[in-house]
Design a protein around this motif. Structure first.
Motif, PDB file in Angstrom:
ATOM      1  N   ARG A 117       0.833  -1.214   0.000  1.00 52.32           N
ATOM      2  CA  ARG A 117       0.000   0.000   0.000  1.00 52.32           C
ATOM      3  C   ARG A 117       0.861   1.254   0.000  1.00 52.32           C
ATOM      4  N   VAL A 118       1.954   1.224   0.763  1.00 57.99           N
ATOM      5  CA  VAL A 118       2.877   2.367   0.788  1.00 57.99           C
ATOM      6  C   VAL A 118       3.476   2.573  -0.602  1.00 57.99           C
ATOM      7  N   ARG A 119       3.938   1.487  -1.212  1.00 56.39           N
ATOM      8  CA  ARG A 119       4.505   1.573  -2.559  1.00 56.39           C
ATOM      9  C   ARG A 119       3.489   2.144  -3.542  1.00 56.39           C
ATOM     10  N   ASP A 120       2.277   1.619  -3.527  1.00 54.01           N
ATOM     11  CA  ASP A 120       1.248   2.068  -4.464  1.00 54.01           C
ATOM     12  C   ASP A 120       0.881   3.538  -4.261  1.00 54.01           C
ATOM     13  N   ALA A 121       0.836   3.978  -3.013  1.00 50.61           N
ATOM     14  CA  ALA A 121       0.507   5.382  -2.731  1.00 50.61           C
ATOM     15  C   ALA A 121       1.614   6.305  -3.253  1.00 50.61           C
TER      16      ALA A 121
END
Length: 142
Positions: A117-121
């Protein structure tokens, strides 16, 4: 967190975007304008040239200029060239995937879904933000 080197690369590309279409800009001028150490900037610009983002011209009237339209250069490209993976852990990297050596099983890892989720954000912002948008402040992505 991006490195200081990546931040300097983005600042240098912004300066080159502001002069896009007017010819080459001297390293000294970019360094002074953006408050970047000259020697450090030389290496950054060479790296960007080697990846096809910039071109250089030697001799009188020489310097660096954008090889690619600034609307087509996004922050994700720049950060990957300078810093490598954008992902916070290697097991969630899109381009530099490496299995974590301290993880027995990615399927049951409690940290991996959060790192995805951090990567995608981060990617959502980096990929949608072009160098031209840094110059055109009113066109920032949502």
């Amino acid at each position: 967190m991006i490195s200081k080197k990546a931040k300097y690369a983005i600042k240098a590309l912004k300066a080159l975007t502001e002069s896009y279409g007017t010819g080459p800009i001297l390293i000294t001028d970019i360094a002074k304008r953006e408050n970047i150490p000259h020697k450090f900037l030389e290496g950054i610009l060479l790296e960007m040239r080697n990846h096809g983002i910039l071109q250089s011209q030697k001799g009188k009237g020489g310097g660096y200029l954008l090889r690619v339209d600034p609307e087509r250069i996004n922050l994700a490209q720049v950060i990957r060239i300078i810093d490598g993976p954008i992902a916070p852990t290697p097991c969630v990297s899109l381009n530099f995937y490496v299995r974590c050596d301290d993880c027995a099983d990615e399927e049951t890892c409690s940290i991996r879904p959060i790192m995805l989720r951090v990567r995608d954000a981060n990617l959502a912002v980096y990929e949608k933000t072009t160098i031209q948008m840094l110059v055109d402040k009113n066109k920032q992505p949502i």
